[in-house]
Motif scaffolding. Structure first.
Motif, PDB file in Angstrom:
ATOM      1  N   PRO A  62     -16.898 -60.070 -22.404  1.00  0.00           N
ATOM      2  CA  PRO A  62     -16.658 -60.320 -20.968  1.00  0.00           C
ATOM      3  C   PRO A  62     -15.893 -59.203 -20.275  1.00  0.00           C
ATOM      4  O   PRO A  62     -16.205 -58.861 -19.123  1.00  0.00           O
ATOM      5  N   GLU A  63     -14.898 -58.615 -20.956  1.00  0.00           N
ATOM      6  CA  GLU A  63     -14.082 -57.591 -20.311  1.00  0.00           C
ATOM      7  C   GLU A  63     -14.823 -56.276 -20.123  1.00  0.00           C
ATOM      8  O   GLU A  63     -14.338 -55.374 -19.430  1.00  0.00           O
ATOM      9  N   ARG A  64     -16.020 -56.138 -20.733  1.00  0.00           N
ATOM     10  CA  ARG A  64     -16.794 -54.904 -20.601  1.00  0.00           C
ATOM     11  C   ARG A  64     -17.911 -55.020 -19.561  1.00  0.00           C
ATOM     12  O   ARG A  64     -18.760 -54.150 -19.463  1.00  0.00           O
ATOM     13  N   ILE A  65     -17.906 -56.112 -18.819  1.00  0.00           N
ATOM     14  CA  ILE A  65     -18.889 -56.307 -17.747  1.00  0.00           C
ATOM     15  C   ILE A  65     -18.179 -56.123 -16.410  1.00  0.00           C
ATOM     16  O   ILE A  65     -17.170 -56.765 -16.136  1.00  0.00           O
ATOM     17  N   LEU A  66     -18.706 -55.237 -15.583  1.00  0.00           N
ATOM     18  CA  LEU A  66     -18.148 -54.981 -14.252  1.00  0.00           C
ATOM     19  C   LEU A  66     -19.189 -55.351 -13.215  1.00  0.00           C
ATOM     20  O   LEU A  66     -20.282 -54.769 -13.176  1.00  0.00           O
ATOM     21  N   CYS A  67     -18.866 -56.332 -12.379  1.00  0.00           N
ATOM     22  CA  CYS A  67     -19.771 -56.774 -11.326  1.00  0.00           C
ATOM     23  C   CYS A  67     -19.147 -56.443  -9.973  1.00  0.00           C
ATOM     24  O   CYS A  67     -18.046 -56.912  -9.656  1.00  0.00           O
ATOM     25  N   LEU A  68     -19.828 -55.620  -9.185  1.00  0.00           N
ATOM     26  CA  LEU A  68     -19.312 -55.161  -7.902  1.00  0.00           C
ATOM     27  C   LEU A  68     -20.068 -55.830  -6.762  1.00  0.00           C
ATOM     28  O   LEU A  68     -21.306 -55.777  -6.707  1.00  0.00           O
ATOM     29  N   THR A  69     -19.330 -56.442  -5.857  1.00  0.00           N
ATOM     30  CA  THR A  69     -19.911 -57.118  -4.706  1.00  0.00           C
ATOM     31  C   THR A  69     -19.392 -56.473  -3.423  1.00  0.00           C
ATOM     32  O   THR A  69     -18.469 -55.646  -3.457  1.00  0.00           O
ATOM     33  N   TYR A  70     -19.964 -56.888  -2.298  1.00  0.00           N
ATOM     34  CA  TYR A  70     -19.610 -56.253  -1.028  1.00  0.00           C
ATOM     35  C   TYR A  70     -18.369 -56.871  -0.388  1.00  0.00           C
ATOM     36  O   TYR A  70     -17.600 -56.182   0.268  1.00  0.00           O
ATOM     37  N   THR A  71     -18.170 -58.166  -0.571  1.00  0.00           N
ATOM     38  CA  THR A  71     -17.048 -58.841   0.081  1.00  0.00           C
ATOM     39  C   THR A  71     -16.289 -59.700  -0.924  1.00  0.00           C
ATOM     40  O   THR A  71     -16.819 -60.088  -1.965  1.00  0.00           O
ATOM     41  N   LYS A  72     -15.052 -60.038  -0.570  1.00  0.00           N
ATOM     42  CA  LYS A  72     -14.260 -60.936  -1.402  1.00  0.00           C
ATOM     43  C   LYS A  72     -14.909 -62.318  -1.485  1.00  0.00           C
ATOM     44  O   LYS A  72     -14.865 -62.966  -2.532  1.00  0.00           O
ATOM     45  N   ALA A  73     -15.481 -62.759  -0.366  1.00  0.00           N
ATOM     46  CA  ALA A  73     -16.125 -64.076  -0.368  1.00  0.00           C
ATOM     47  C   ALA A  73     -17.297 -64.106  -1.338  1.00  0.00           C
ATOM     48  O   ALA A  73     -17.500 -65.087  -2.065  1.00  0.00           O
ATOM     49  N   ALA A  74     -18.093 -63.013  -1.374  1.00  0.00           N
ATOM     50  CA  ALA A  74     -19.217 -62.957  -2.304  1.00  0.00           C
ATOM     51  C   ALA A  74     -18.725 -62.940  -3.747  1.00  0.00           C
ATOM     52  O   ALA A  74     -19.313 -63.580  -4.628  1.00  0.00           O
ATOM     53  N   ALA A  75     -17.625 -62.213  -4.007  1.00  0.00           N
ATOM     54  CA  ALA A  75     -17.070 -62.175  -5.365  1.00  0.00           C
ATOM     55  C   ALA A  75     -16.583 -63.555  -5.781  1.00  0.00           C
ATOM     56  O   ALA A  75     -16.810 -64.000  -6.921  1.00  0.00           O
ATOM     57  N   ALA A  76     -15.918 -64.261  -4.851  1.00  0.00           N
ATOM     58  CA  ALA A  76     -15.421 -65.597  -5.173  1.00  0.00           C
ATOM     59  C   ALA A  76     -16.570 -66.560  -5.426  1.00  0.00           C
ATOM     60  O   ALA A  76     -16.526 -67.371  -6.368  1.00  0.00           O
ATOM     61  N   GLU A  77     -17.624 -66.471  -4.587  1.00  0.00           N
ATOM     62  CA  GLU A  77     -18.767 -67.357  -4.773  1.00  0.00           C
ATOM     63  C   GLU A  77     -19.445 -67.085  -6.112  1.00  0.00           C
ATOM     64  O   GLU A  77     -19.827 -68.018  -6.835  1.00  0.00           O
ATOM     65  N   MET A  78     -19.597 -65.818  -6.471  1.00  0.00           N
ATOM     66  CA  MET A  78     -20.256 -65.475  -7.725  1.00  0.00           C
ATOM     67  C   MET A  78     -19.445 -65.967  -8.913  1.00  0.00           C
ATOM     68  O   MET A  78     -19.991 -66.495  -9.892  1.00  0.00           O
ATOM     69  N   THR A  79     -18.132 -65.808  -8.847  1.00  0.00           N
ATOM     70  CA  THR A  79     -17.267 -66.285  -9.924  1.00  0.00           C
ATOM     71  C   THR A  79     -17.390 -67.793 -10.072  1.00  0.00           C
ATOM     72  O   THR A  79     -17.489 -68.324 -11.185  1.00  0.00           O
ATOM     73  N   THR A  80     -17.387 -68.494  -8.946  1.00  0.00           N
ATOM     74  CA  THR A  80     -17.495 -69.959  -8.979  1.00  0.00           C
ATOM     75  C   THR A  80     -18.820 -70.402  -9.581  1.00  0.00           C
ATOM     76  O   THR A  80     -18.874 -71.300 -10.434  1.00  0.00           O
ATOM     77  N   ARG A  81     -19.908 -69.767  -9.137  1.00  0.00           N
ATOM     78  CA  ARG A  81     -21.225 -70.169  -9.625  1.00  0.00           C
ATOM     79  C   ARG A  81     -21.413 -69.833 -11.100  1.00  0.00           C
ATOM     80  O   ARG A  81     -22.004 -70.615 -11.853  1.00  0.00           O
TER      81      ARG A  81
END
Length: 803
Positions: A62-81
């Motif tokens: 898990p610590e070797r995966i980097l996922c970059l999103t455009y907004t904080k809201a998108a990052a939060a939604e992706m983490t939740t999902r």
């Protein structure tokens, strides 16, 4: 529809869904890199989450995966999902988990060991120090710079400027430059102010900061002049002053008088020509000549057809003489424009250099960076010099898989960071053990952030660069397209494709027309087109007593807003059915998208409220313009200066005090002293006076946050404000409290200081509109990115100037 037709339609739909699902599974496959162009509604977020889940299931740490999103809201939604998906695997029974894993991979049923490993993924993700790295590009760059501050040449304890502090620094820099000009040290401010005026300076500062990369090595004045085809020594020339040199002035004057006395078409030439000949002001002469020799659209007149035949027959020399004058004018105008443009470019570059230098000084003095600095400095760190190689070597050991969401909105400096990381995957020892992958997903057609530096051309150019690197390294690489929409009805998609089929330029780097396919062939959709509302030139002038900047009552944008509000109210009142007829339209089903927050959006919100339709208000608001915040700030100002009658009058009319207009007039009109003295002396307002006396006493010792919180809770201010102004006022009230806490962190917590501080900046907050709370949502296209609604209204589609 017959049973056979229904069966055929179902089979066709199932086939379309299966084809789309196969493409999704190919994109989410964990072995090999992929570049995905995904239409709106094609499930790109699901593909992204599925790919992370499959990477984890395939053994990626898990610590070797980097996922970059455009907004904080998108990052939060992706983490939740993602957490919900992995958590669901941990709790699902064997049959449900087996079915989900088969859906995910499209392969045969996993064995017991593979299912057990899938169940453990949620715990592994939770136990990873720092959690999964799903973050914005700015958050990632912030982490890189905090890890390598000395290598990046910045303070290890740097802070990141928020919008409020950034605005204050810009204002401070502007004042510094104005002071330097007043002291005769640097006239850059005066020179640019002479060109723009005060009102355009703030917009220019914002543009300079957005394009600061262009000024890192500003061209010399001689080079700027050469770019416009002029010499620097010629900047003081005035080519338009000599237009009449050598002309037969007597004959030209006679022609001008004759033309002005002729018909309408000849008068368009004659009247301004008479003006030009009569004035001694060179600028006025050039302006009048332009009107005489050019058409209304600015193009030169056709002197083979002008003046009219009747006038030309009577004056055979008119056309040749005017054509010669026009040729001299056009040549002089072109040279004057080039000289003016060169002069302004020199002024702009000098001011931009001084502004950016002063801005950097202010940030350096505070040990601060702004968001653009985070990306730019991280990019330089990772791509320049030996320190960059060292930082990449250290980072390369911590990232095996990079996933980039909304890639079409990635700016050049952001691509620079991503490419530096990804190139290491296939360079030297970077191509070490196992699979290292890059996954990019985006949609060129949805690139709407060019004003923030995004360049849609880089989407295709970077794809080609990555593909070449993959091929050189013999690494697997897939370029895929997800065309099938699981969201929209076929009718909607056909209209979109038809609308852009004739003008696809700018939608993609290749300029190809869009192609959409619907997964749900039987989904009913409807597109209503309203006729254009023309401007009513016969509308009467507004009363002289109206404010000069108030829009006319017949302004087409106001008329359109009111018509839309009436139509929406009719839908809800009459129970208009959604396309397909499953239920009636509700207010929360409706989203109105505008290009900018102007009179159209404001009037639409007001008109909907007048019709009794629940409306969520604007998606962004400036808290200084919110009535609830203005009332609270008025309370604070009164507490500090009770002798300010105007502030007290505004406060008394607010929900915090609740006086009517008649009561305020009865109190204020006969007063012999201050309004505050009159209020205290009137027994009818004893309760209000006691409340204000308590506020004055609190202002002496309470911090700003405590002062406002006391007014809102102990004195019941929040309840009264919301009762009068609606629940939408709550966002602005909460943001005011948050700003008070932020101010107390960095400054002496005095109420007077806070009022001065908040008055200097313009704080804008984004309201969460994803749910709508059962109300109509009115928002900009940018603010609606990623949201959905059954009914979408686009009232702002006309090109050109508003209104």
């Amino acid at each position: 529809m017959t049973e056979a037709q229904g069966a055929a339609m179902t089979e066709s739909r199932n086939a379309a869904v299966e084809r789309a699902s196969l493409q999704q599974r190919r994109a989410a496959a964990p072995h090999g890199s992929a570049w995905v162009s995904a239409n709106a509604g094609s499930g790109k977020t699901r593909v992204l989450i599925d790919r992370v889940a499959r990477l984890l299931w395939a053994g990626a740490r898990p610590e070797r995966i980097l996922c970059l999103t455009y907004t904080k809201a998108a990052a939060a939604e992706m983490t939740t999902r993602l957490s919900a998906q992995l958590g669901g695997w941990a709790l699902a029974d064997d049959a449900a988990l087996r079915a989900e894993l088969i859906r995910l991979t499209g392969e045969r049923a996993p064995d017991a060991a593979r299912m057990a490993s899938a169940r453990r993924l949620f715990a592994q993700a939770l136990e990873t120090p720092g959690g999964l790295k799903i973050q914005t590009i700015h958050a990632f760059c912030d982490a890189v710079l905090r890890r390598f501050p000395l290598e990046a040449g910045i303070s290890p304890a740097f802070s990141v400027l928020d919008d409020q502090m950034r605005g204050l620094l810009i204002a401070r820099v502007r004042d510094r430059l104005a002071e330097a000009a007043a002291q005769g040290e640097n006239d850059a401010f005066d020179r640019v102010a002479a060109v723009l005026g005060d009102e355009g300076l703030d917009a220019l500062n914002a543009e300079i900061l957005s394009n600061r990369a262009l000024f890192r090595a500003p061209p010399a004045p001689d080079a700027l002049c050469a770019a416009f085809g002029v010499d620097r020594a010629a900047l003081e020339e005035r080519p338009l002053d000599a237009l009449f040199d050598g002309a037969d002035m007597v004959r030209l004057h006679a022609l001008a008088v004759g033309l002005s006395a002729g018909g309408r078409n000849d008068g368009w030439i004659g009247h301004p020509l008479v003006e030009a000949l009569a004035t001694d002001d060179p600028d006025a002469r050039a302006e009048a000549l332009g009107r005489a020799l050019r058409k209304g659209d600015g193009a030169p007149r056709d002197w083979a057809k002008n003046p009219t035949s009747s006038f030309s027959d009577a004056h055979p020399d008119a056309r040749p003489m005017l054509a010669a004058l026009s040729a001299r004018y056009e040549a002089a105008r072109a040279r004057a424009d080039a000289l003016a443009a060169a002069g302004r470019a020199i002024v702009l570059n000098a001011y931009a250099t001084a502004f950016l230098d002063a801005f950097e000084d202010e940030k350096r003095a505070r040990g601060a960076l702004d968001f653009d600095d985070l990306v730019a400095k991280a990019g330089r760190l990772l791509t320049e010099g030996e320190m960059g190689a060292w930082a990449l070597y250290k980072l390369d050991g911590g990232v095996d898989h990079i996933l980039v969401d909304e890639a079409q909105d990635t700016a050049p400096d952001q691509w620079r960071v991503i490419r530096a990381l990804a190139d290491e995957f296939y360079a030297g020892e970077g191509a070490r053990e196992g699979d290292r992958t890059l996954f990019v997903v985006g949609d060129e057609k949805q690139s709407i952030y060019s004003f923030q530096g995004a360049d849609v051309r880089l989407f295709g150019a970077t794809r080609d660069h990555v593909a070449a690197r993959m091929e050189a390294a013999a690494a697997p690489f897939n370029a895929l397209t997800l065309e099938t929409s699981f969201r929209s009805a076929p009718a909607i998609l056909r209209v979109v494709d038809a609308a852009f089929a004739r003008a696809p330029e700018g939608l993609s780097a290749a300029g190809a027309p869009p192609m959409h396919a619907a997964a749900k062939h039987d989904l009913v959709g409807r597109v209503d087109l309203w006729p254009m509302l023309p401007k009513d030139d016969a509308a009467p002038e507004p009363p002289w007593s109206d404010p000069v900047d108030a829009p006319a009552p017949a302004n087409p944008r106001l008329v359109l807003a009111r018509a839309l509000a009436a139509e929406v109210a009719r839908w809800i009142r009459t129970g208009e059915r959604l396309p397909g007829g499953d239920r009636a339209v509700r207010a929360g089903d409706i989203m109105v998208l505008v290009r900018r927050r102007d009179i159209l959006a404001a009037e639409l919100v007001r008109a909907l409220k007048r019709h009794g339709v629940d409306v969520a208000g604007a998606d962004r608001l400036k808290i200084g313009e919110d009535l609830a915040v203005r009332d609270l700030l008025a309370l604070a100002r009164f507490a500090l200066t009770p002798g300010d009658d105007l502030t007290l009058a505004a406060l008394l009319r607010s929900p915090l005090c609740g006086l009517s207009g008649a009561a305020l007039e009865a109190l204020a009109a006969p007063r012999a002293a201050t309004l505050w003295a009159a209020l205290r002396a009137d027994p009818a307002h004893r309760t209000v006076a006691a409340r204000l006396e308590a506020a004055m006493a609190a202002a002496d010792f309470l911090r700003p946050y405590e002062f406002f919180e006391r007014a809102l809770t102990q004195e019941g201010g929040r309840q009264r404000l919301l009762a009068r102004l609606g629940v939408e006022a709550e966002d602005a009230i909460d943001e005011l409290l948050a700003q008070a806490l932020a101010y107390e962190d960095d400054s002496a917590p005095t109420l007077e200081g806070f009022l001065d501080w908040i008055g200097r900046g313009e704080i804008e907050i984004k309201r969460e509109m994803d749910k709508g709370a059962g109300a109509v949502r009115v928002m900009t296209v940018h603010g609606a990115k990623g949201l959905e609604a059954p009914v979408v209204i686009l009232p702002d589609c006309a090109a050109g100037k508003a209104g």
